[in-house]
Design a protein around this motif. Structure first.
Motif, short mmCIF file in Angstrom:
data_model
loop_
_atom_site.label_atom_id
_atom_site.label_comp_id
_atom_site.label_asym_id
_atom_site.label_seq_id
_atom_site.Cartn_x
_atom_site.Cartn_y
_atom_site.Cartn_z
N GLU A 86 0.78 -1.18 -0.01
CA GLU A 86 0.11 -0.06 0.15
C GLU A 86 0.79 1.18 -0.07
O GLU A 86 2.16 1.42 0.37
N ARG A 87 0.13 2.52 -0.30
CA ARG A 87 0.95 3.73 -0.27
C ARG A 87 0.77 4.36 0.86
O ARG A 87 -0.46 4.20 1.70
N THR B 172 -0.81 6.93 3.75
CA THR B 172 -1.93 7.65 3.60
C THR B 172 -1.67 9.24 3.45
O THR B 172 -2.32 9.79 2.83
N THR C 220 1.30 10.25 -0.74
CA THR C 220 0.52 9.12 -1.57
C THR C 220 1.55 8.64 -2.56
O THR C 220 1.44 7.80 -3.18
N ASN C 221 2.97 9.48 -2.89
CA ASN C 221 3.80 8.97 -3.95
C ASN C 221 4.79 7.85 -3.33
O ASN C 221 5.73 7.56 -3.87
#
Length: 812
Positions: free
Chosen positions: A697-698, A700, A703-704
């Motif tokens: 996942e990225r 929170t 986000t990059n």
């Protein structure tokens, strides 16, 4: 071997330092050390007065050092007994001590002996306290292994070896040894020095020598040879006698006598080598090797297990253990086939998280792994070379016999262990012939676990594995020896071979019968400097000679072993369809559904295993929540979900093992009455809670960036920048403003910025105890090699097999 007076003094001082560590024969050890010291001081005095020539002094020192080494071997056995090892009984040790003392007394007058013994008794008060610290005793045992150059076997831990080496560095004796007597006041005794010097020379018969390739073979007697002469010195004496130097020598074949009394392992003792009618030949051979310092080292009360680099398997002795996730089989009526692997569990050493784990787990040591409640697993066994016997306990209950570890095996139990190398895996506890109940993780204290149902208690929870290697086999065959010419190769080849795991009584051999060992190596002496004449005679015969061997002709005896094959472990025709791999704090183990699986009967006797070299380790099962809290790592997400069962349609695998006998469950096996998890539920088992795989996942907030961890309890996914911000804000999540109790990494614990001084690894210099302990602590925490220390009362329990307790006799 070249020795000095300083070496001898250091060795005697070491013997005195070990007295407080042994429980038995302490007075005899003190007296023996004082007598050895007296002889050494007399030798030093005679050398300084020029009473002894250099060669005489060297010969006497050689004789003395042989007595010192024999004394250290006895100490080695006594220390092992202090740690619970029962390879040597008290009578055997007392007899050997008595023999050494008699040899020492040959060099001393009666008056001198009485005087020394009186002085020793008067100074005995300093040794009245008995050390019961297990690790302290083990360090001394490791020191003896180093001093005696014991062949490498079960390794000591790096920590113990470091402490033993440090102790030896501190005790190195470099001063004038005559300047400071160790424990006694003495008057020089020139006769003692002369007696020792005279004992340093002996005679040796050498057969089959020649003056040139065309001359006939002769037998000569070398009349003035050093007692500890080695290969090159014997060759030099043969050359001085006018003969060609042989390329090598052949030792006299080993021969022993059956006795109704106790076994004897020293060929120079009255009557020579003996084997008791009640002792298996293999056990005699192992103790004979140990007696002479030829057997690999053993480490009682101490086990070492290694975690693989991928953290998915453990190796102990020569067995590799892996723990596989798997599907729960149905728990109603039918017996299921073997479920497949859904991946391996991750393991970590207890020592790595010792500060966060409860004392009950840290004390047992071993490894930890995380499981979901009601999740199932199976265990895979792979051997690196020879087979081993493995006892498996779940919560202290034997998985094969159903007997708690505190109780003896029932008389009608055939076998309470599996054979690694024959048994490829185990899915649960054995309940009947060819049937097991699946291992299922359940919380203790609610009556579900096997331990609670068998013992009524919930104390152990973990897996316990006891691993027993095969004993060292002799390098040939034991044969009946009837006095025929032992050089007749053909007669030797066809002499009846004796089954090594049986006793002379079981082989119908009476007291007085002679047994020989026909070596596959034909008894040729290696040119290594470690071989000495004195050791050879002590191992073989007090007057043993040698047979010269020249290289020109093919020696039939050397290749005779190719005509005889001795394979104590019959090969198996096991053929399997390989399992495929599909794309509170602690948990105990309950019983799941029934699975078709045989526990294979051992084709050999338990006497073939070295039970004193058994090693033990534990695997503790943590809840996923506890794992995350203790390790700082998110548990690996389970690949199993309700959909998994639907998609896979419960695919099972068949094991083709019709040719291998399986164990029958005895009528009293309590595991037959174990209730399954579903029976305890009285309803369908609830779906286990599952973790979502967050590792891809990225972040929170950013986000990059990829998420590297999760904040608890707010569950926000975070990257490295978020962690820094949270630290800067006083451990507060910048996304929600809640306090962060812990940072939980996906693949490794989150490293927070803090300064920490690292201890330097010890070099060659002697460090103070604090530095050594700091270094050892850091090494232990980061090592994949796990050392487990066992209290003597918690020593590895012996194997049980009906075939071993009732051995059929009368056959060769």
């Amino acid at each position: 071997m070249s020795v000095s007076a300083a070496d001898a003094f250091a060795a005697i001082r070491f013997i005195n330092s070990v007295v407080s560590k042994v429980k038995e024969n302490r007075e005899e050890i003190r007296r023996l050390a004082s007598r050895l010291e007296y002889i050494l001081l007399s030798l030093e005095d005679s050398r300084q007065r020029d009473v002894l020539q250099t060669a005489e002094y060297t010969d006497a020192l050689t004789v003395l050092y042989d007595l010192i080494e024999r004394s250290q071997r006895v100490l080695q056995r006594l220390l092992k007994r202090s740690l619970g090892d029962r390879t040597w009984n008290r009578d055997e040790i007392t007899t050997e001590l008595g023999r050494i003392n008699l040899d020492v007394q040959n060099y001393m007058s009666v008056h001198t002996i009485k005087t020394i013994d009186t002085l020793t008794s008067e100074s005995a008060q300093q040794y009245t306290s008995l050390s019961t610290d297990v690790k302290e005793i083990m360090v001394k045992l490791a020191e003896i292994d180093i001093r005696l150059k014991t062949p490498t076997g079960a390794p000591w831990s790096s920590g113990l070896l470091l402490e033993a080496t440090q102790n030896m560095s501190r005790s190195t004796y470099t001063e004038n040894p005559n300047a400071t007597p160790i424990s006694i006041n003495y008057e020089p005794d020139i006769m003692t020095a002369y007696s020792a010097a005279t004992a340093g020379r002996t005679m040796l018969k050498v057969m089959g020598v020649r003056r040139n390739p065309e001359s006939p073979l002769d037998t000569i007697t070398l009349t003035d040879i050093k007692v500890d002469a080695h290969f090159e010195e014997i060759n030099a004496a043969i050359k001085d006698a006018g003969y060609e130097c042989p390329g090598e020598f052949k030792e006299q074949e080993l021969a022993l006598t059956v006795t109704s009394g106790t076994s004897e392992y020293d060929a120079t003792a009255p009557g020579g080598l003996k084997v008791s009618q009640s002792m298996p030949l293999l056990h005699w051979w192992n103790k004979y090797r140990a007696h002479h310092g030829l057997a690999p080292a053993t480490t009682p009360s101490h086990s070492i297990a290694r975690l693989a680099d991928n953290s998915q398997s453990i190796t102990a002795t020569n067995v590799r253990f892996s723990f596989h996730r798997t599907l729960r089989v149905p728990d109603e009526g039918e017996i299921s086939k073997l479920p497949k692997s859904m991946g391996k569990f991750r393991l970590d050493p207890v020592s790595k998280y010792a500060e966060s784990l409860p004392e009950s787990i840290v004390t047992k040591g071993g490894f930890i792994m995380a499981m979901f409640q009601r999740e199932a697993l199976w265990i895979e066994f792979k051997t690196l070379h020879a087979r081993s016997a493995v006892k498996i306990s779940v919560g202290g209950v034997n998985a094969i016999s159903g007997v708690a570890k505190t109780l003896p095996a029932p008389p009608d139990s055939k076998q309470d262990y599996i054979v690694a190398g024959l048994q490829p895996w185990l899915d649960g506890v054995m309940t009947e012939l060819g049937v097991i109940r699946q291992f299922v993780a359940m919380p203790p204290g609610e009556g579900y676990t096997i331990e609670e149902q068998v013992t009524g208690k919930s104390e152990n929870s973990s897996f316990q594995f006891d691993v027993f290697p095969l004993r060292e086999s002799p390098p040939g065959d034991f044969i009946l020896y009837d006095g025929r010419n032992t050089e007749n190769v053909v007669e030797q080849i066809y002499s009846p071979r004796l089954t090594v795991h049986r006793t002379p009584a079981e082989l119908s051999l009476p007291a007085g019968a002679r047994i020989g060992l026909l070596s596959h190596k034909a008894g040729f002496i290696p040119k290594a400097a470690s071989w000495t004449l004195s050791a050879y005679r002590r191992q073989n015969d007090a007057q043993a000679g040698l047979m010269a061997h020249y290289y020109e002709k093919l020696d039939v005896a050397r290749w005779a072993h190719t005509l005889s094959v001795n394979d104590p472990l019959p090969s198996s025709s096991l053929s399997v369809t390989r399992r495929s791999r599909s794309a509170g704090l602690r948990l105990g183990l309950g019983a799941g559904g029934k699975i078709e699986q045989k526990i294979y009967q051992d084709p050999v006797s338990t006497r073939m295993y070295n039970e004193e070299a058994g090693e033990r380790f534990h695997v503790h099962i943590l809840t996923t929540e506890a794992w995350e809290d203790i390790t700082g790592i998110v548990p690996h997400p389970s690949p199993i979900s309700p959909e998994t069962y639907k998609v896979n349609k419960l695919p099972w695998f068949t094991l083709y093992d019709e040719d291998l006998p399986g164990l029958e469950s005895n009528a009293n096996n309590v595991l037959q009455n174990i209730k399954s998890v579903s029976q305890m539920d009285q309803q369908s088992p609830p779906t286990p809670s599952l973790l979502v795989d967050l590792s891809e996942e990225r972040c929170t907030q950013h986000t990059n960036a990829s998420a590297t961890c999760v904040f608890r309890p707010c569950a926000h996914l975070a990257c490295g920048e978020c962690v820094k911000e949270a630290q800067a804000n006083g451990l507060v999540c910048s996304q929600c403003g809640r306090a962060v109790d812990r940072f939980v990494g996906f693949r490794a614990p989150v490293k927070l910025e803090q300064s920490k001084a690292k201890a330097k690894a010890p070099g060659t210099k002697v460090l103070d105890d604090a530095a050594v302990q700091i270094y050892l602590h850091e090494q232990t925490a980061n090592s994949r090699t796990v050392t487990i220390y066992h209290d003597p009362e918690d020593r590895v329990s012996p194997l049980f097999s009906r075939s071993s307790s009732i051995e059929a006799g009368g056959h060769i």
